[in-house]
Design an enzyme around this catalytic site. Structure first.
Site, PDB file in Angstrom:
ATOM      1  N   CYS A 109       0.704  -1.235  -0.010  1.00 14.80           N
ATOM      2  CA  CYS A 109      -0.123   0.007   0.032  1.00 14.80           C
ATOM      3  C   CYS A 109       0.832   1.136  -0.028  1.00 14.80           C
ATOM      4  O   CYS A 109       0.507   2.514  -0.175  1.00 14.80           O
ATOM      5  CB  CYS A 109      -0.905  -0.068   1.302  1.00 14.80           C
ATOM      6  SG  CYS A 109      -1.963  -1.454   1.090  1.00 14.80           S
ATOM      7  N   HIS A 243      -3.402   7.153   3.103  1.00 16.11           N
ATOM      8  CA  HIS A 243      -3.665   5.788   2.416  1.00 16.11           C
ATOM      9  C   HIS A 243      -5.009   5.403   2.946  1.00 16.11           C
ATOM     10  O   HIS A 243      -5.418   5.774   3.970  1.00 16.11           O
ATOM     11  CB  HIS A 243      -2.700   4.902   2.702  1.00 16.11           C
ATOM     12  CG  HIS A 243      -3.243   3.405   2.525  1.00 16.11           C
ATOM     13  ND1 HIS A 243      -3.695   3.008   1.518  1.00 16.11           N
ATOM     14  CD2 HIS A 243      -3.000   2.165   3.221  1.00 16.11           C
ATOM     15  CE1 HIS A 243      -3.947   1.510   1.261  1.00 16.11           C
ATOM     16  NE2 HIS A 243      -3.727   1.106   2.710  1.00 16.11           N
ATOM     17  N   ASN A 273     -10.238  -0.310   0.754  1.00 14.96           N
ATOM     18  CA  ASN A 273      -8.815  -0.173   0.571  1.00 14.96           C
ATOM     19  C   ASN A 273      -8.305  -0.706  -0.605  1.00 14.96           C
ATOM     20  O   ASN A 273      -8.326  -1.835  -0.986  1.00 14.96           O
ATOM     21  CB  ASN A 273      -8.361  -0.995   1.694  1.00 14.96           C
ATOM     22  CG  ASN A 273      -6.765  -0.894   1.549  1.00 14.96           C
ATOM     23  OD1 ASN A 273      -5.943  -0.518   0.758  1.00 14.96           O
ATOM     24  ND2 ASN A 273      -6.336  -1.537   2.831  1.00 14.96           N
TER      25      ASN A 273
HETATM   26  O1  UT7 Z   1      -3.484  -1.152   3.838  1.00 13.25           O
HETATM   27  C1  UT7 Z   1      -3.097  -1.801   5.049  1.00 13.25           C
HETATM   28  C2  UT7 Z   1      -4.204  -2.816   5.375  1.00 13.25           C
HETATM   29  N1  UT7 Z   1      -4.730  -3.149   6.482  1.00 13.25           N
HETATM   30  C3  UT7 Z   1      -5.409  -2.321   7.357  1.00 13.25           C
HETATM   31  O2  UT7 Z   1      -5.185  -1.029   7.284  1.00 13.25           O
HETATM   32  C4  UT7 Z   1      -6.337  -3.105   8.520  1.00 13.25           C
HETATM   33  C5  UT7 Z   1      -6.108  -2.336   9.714  1.00 13.25           C
HETATM   34  N2  UT7 Z   1      -6.944  -2.751  10.917  1.00 13.25           N
HETATM   35  C6  UT7 Z   1      -8.390  -2.646  10.786  1.00 13.25           C
HETATM   36  O3  UT7 Z   1      -8.784  -1.653  10.089  1.00 13.25           O
HETATM   37  C7  UT7 Z   1      -9.154  -3.317  11.871  1.00 13.25           C
HETATM   38  O4  UT7 Z   1      -8.384  -4.100  12.533  1.00 13.25           O
HETATM   39  C8  UT7 Z   1     -10.053  -4.190  11.069  1.00 13.25           C
HETATM   40  C9  UT7 Z   1     -11.437  -3.306  10.308  1.00 13.25           C
HETATM   41  C10 UT7 Z   1      -9.489  -5.199  10.185  1.00 13.25           C
HETATM   42  C11 UT7 Z   1     -10.739  -5.156  12.093  1.00 13.25           C
HETATM   43  O5  UT7 Z   1     -11.264  -4.275  13.319  1.00 13.25           O
HETATM   44  P1  UT7 Z   1     -11.276  -4.800  14.646  1.00 13.25           P
HETATM   45  O6  UT7 Z   1     -12.254  -3.668  15.541  1.00 13.25           O
HETATM   46  O7  UT7 Z   1      -9.903  -4.696  15.166  1.00 13.25           O
HETATM   47  O8  UT7 Z   1     -12.057  -6.100  14.971  1.00 13.25           O
HETATM   48  P2  UT7 Z   1     -11.407  -7.497  15.383  1.00 13.25           P
HETATM   49  O9  UT7 Z   1     -10.745  -8.258  14.269  1.00 13.25           O
HETATM   50  O10 UT7 Z   1     -11.130  -7.415  16.956  1.00 13.25           O
HETATM   51  O11 UT7 Z   1     -12.689  -8.371  15.237  1.00 13.25           O
HETATM   52  C12 UT7 Z   1     -13.957  -8.142  16.401  1.00 13.25           C
HETATM   53  C13 UT7 Z   1     -14.865  -8.968  15.851  1.00 13.25           C
HETATM   54  C14 UT7 Z   1     -14.695 -10.575  16.089  1.00 13.25           C
HETATM   55  O12 UT7 Z   1     -15.561 -11.313  16.442  1.00 13.25           O
HETATM   56  P3  UT7 Z   1     -15.145 -11.660  18.097  1.00 13.25           P
HETATM   57  O13 UT7 Z   1     -14.091 -12.635  18.453  1.00 13.25           O
HETATM   58  O14 UT7 Z   1     -15.089 -10.458  18.904  1.00 13.25           O
HETATM   59  O15 UT7 Z   1     -16.435 -12.459  18.364  1.00 13.25           O
HETATM   60  C15 UT7 Z   1     -14.548 -10.957  14.493  1.00 13.25           C
HETATM   61  O16 UT7 Z   1     -14.639 -12.363  14.377  1.00 13.25           O
HETATM   62  O17 UT7 Z   1     -15.695  -8.889  14.550  1.00 13.25           O
HETATM   63  C16 UT7 Z   1     -15.497 -10.023  14.121  1.00 13.25           C
HETATM   64  N3  UT7 Z   1     -15.448  -9.848  12.402  1.00 13.25           N
HETATM   65  C17 UT7 Z   1     -16.694  -9.557  11.728  1.00 13.25           C
HETATM   66  N4  UT7 Z   1     -17.796  -9.649  11.992  1.00 13.25           N
HETATM   67  C18 UT7 Z   1     -18.585  -9.148  11.099  1.00 13.25           C
HETATM   68  C19 UT7 Z   1     -14.598  -9.830  11.739  1.00 13.25           C
HETATM   69  N5  UT7 Z   1     -14.754  -9.340  10.604  1.00 13.25           N
HETATM   70  C20 UT7 Z   1     -15.965  -9.196  10.380  1.00 13.25           C
HETATM   71  C21 UT7 Z   1     -17.024  -9.093   9.442  1.00 13.25           C
HETATM   72  N6  UT7 Z   1     -18.325  -8.903   9.856  1.00 13.25           N
HETATM   73  N7  UT7 Z   1     -16.566  -8.691   8.004  1.00 13.25           N
END
Ligand code: UT7
Length: 316
Positions: A109, A243, A273
């Site tokens: 990225c 970004h 993204n």
């Molecule tokens: O270009 C660089 C690329 N990447 C990035 O910039 C990503 C940076 N990180 C982020 O943007 C965030 O960490 C995410 C958006 C990816 C995730 O958000 P989060 O608040 O860190 O969520 P999490 O990974 O802690 O997940 C929370 C919950 C989990 O469930 P439990 O374990 O709390 O029951 C996941 O299983 O959300 C669940 N989950 C979803 N639920 C519905 C994960 N993906 C999804 C989804 N829909 N698509």
């Protein structure tokens, strides 16, 4: 060194909303939009990356009033071109009918920032008058559509700028902190009968929370340093051009940098993204909407797999 003569972008036709994704994934518009700000993304169906990048490249040339044979260098930032070899930049060189050297830049990225810095070196050595910098990825073909934690985040796009001689680049800096664990996309193997390495699926894997923390802290650090090198304060910036990975990341970095959101270029709501393309695409959208004024000071800032980061201050 250089100034930006024109901007351009190209998106695939097909758009998928969060609701569209929730028809086949255990996800919801509420989860995706609240956590990321993304509402829809463009995804490739029958378009190749080559088609998107060629369209952006042609538009950038037209807007700069240049012919392809006037280009002295083509740089293309991409995670994965349509071919492992030749480079995506060589493919675009042929598509556009250019005859200059062409190469890809692999910095995920952050690729567009890496490409700008490489271009700056060519201008400094007076090897070039006109450089086409392209950035594009078809992330929808790199994510695992059974992994809701990653596939909902990305979209496909291509962006381009033409650089010409000038002194608009006030500062630029890059970093790399080698790390495979946080974010990677493995190669799929060949068919060597001698190969004993385990086969891996060629899907993007990511520790979202680690990337999130890295993103906010590195963007703040890099923008401050890019401003220091440009001898301005972050508050003096007219535009922050981050970004586009997650609106919460952008809001958090902007808040820490004391830059109001009205002065941040964002497009994540409709793009997702789009990897290295995200900065040139939002730049092009702002440019064509007439938001950017001559003399405006822009800070571009990106982070991505590598882990890499890059930032720079550019006068419009
Ligand atoms: O270009 C660089 C690329 N990447 C990035 O910039 C990503 C940076 N990180 C982020 O943007 C965030 O960490 C995410 C958006 C990816 C995730 O958000 P989060 O608040 O860190 O969520 P999490 O990974 O802690 O997940 C929370 C919950 C989990 O469930 P439990 O374990 O709390 O029951 C996941 O299983 O959300 C669940 N989950 C979803 N639920 C519905 C994960 N993906 C999804 C989804 N829909 N698509």
């Amino acid at each position: 060194m250089f100034r930006i003569l024109s901007t351009a972008s190209a998106l695939p036709q097909c758009r998928k909303t969060n609701d569209d994704l929730s028809t086949f994934l255990d996800t919801s518009d509420e989860w995706i939009s609240q956590r990321t700000g993304i509402r829809e993304r463009a995804v490739c169906t029958n378009e190749s990356l080559t088609e998107l990048l060629s369209a952006a490249g042609r538009q950038a040339l037209e807007r700069a009033g240049l012919r392809a044979d006037q280009l002295d260098l083509i740089l293309c930032a991409t995670i994965r071109g349509d071919y492992i070899t030749p480079s995506q930049a060589c493919i675009i060189q042929k598509e556009l009918g250019a005859s200059c050297p062409a190469m890809d830049i692999s910095a995920a990225c952050t690729g567009f920032m890496y490409a700008l810095d490489v271009a700056a070196g060519y201008f400094a050595r007076k090897k070039v008058r006109y450089v086409l910098v392209l950035a594009g990825d078809t992330m929808s073909r790199l994510v695992n559509w059974q992994d809701r934690s990653t596939c909902v985040l990305f979209g496909d796009a291509a962006g381009a700028v033409i650089l010409g001689e000038g002194d608009a680049l006030r500062s630029i800096l890059l970093t790399a902190d080698g790390n495979i664990d946080v974010l990677n996309v493995p190669h799929s193997g060949g068919n060597s009968p001698f190969d004993t390495l385990p086969q891996q699926e060629s899907f993007l894997k990511m520790n979202g929370q680690e990337v999130y923390k890295f993103a906010v802290s590195s963007m703040c650090r890099d923008v401050k340093e890019a401003c220091r090198q440009a001898e301005i304060e972050p508050e003096q910036l007219d535009w922050l051009v981050p970004h586009q990975a997650n609106l919460r990341i952008i809001e958090s970095a902007a808040h820490k940098l004391k830059i109001p959101m009205e002065r941040c270029l964002t497009g994540i709501e409709h793009l997702g993204n789009s990897s290295a393309a995200s900065i040139p695409v939002v730049l092009d959208q702002a440019n064509t909407q007439g938001k950017l004024k001559k003399g405006d000071l822009l800070a571009l800032t990106a982070f991505g797999a590598g882990l890499t980061t890059g930032a720079g201050v550019i006068e419009w």
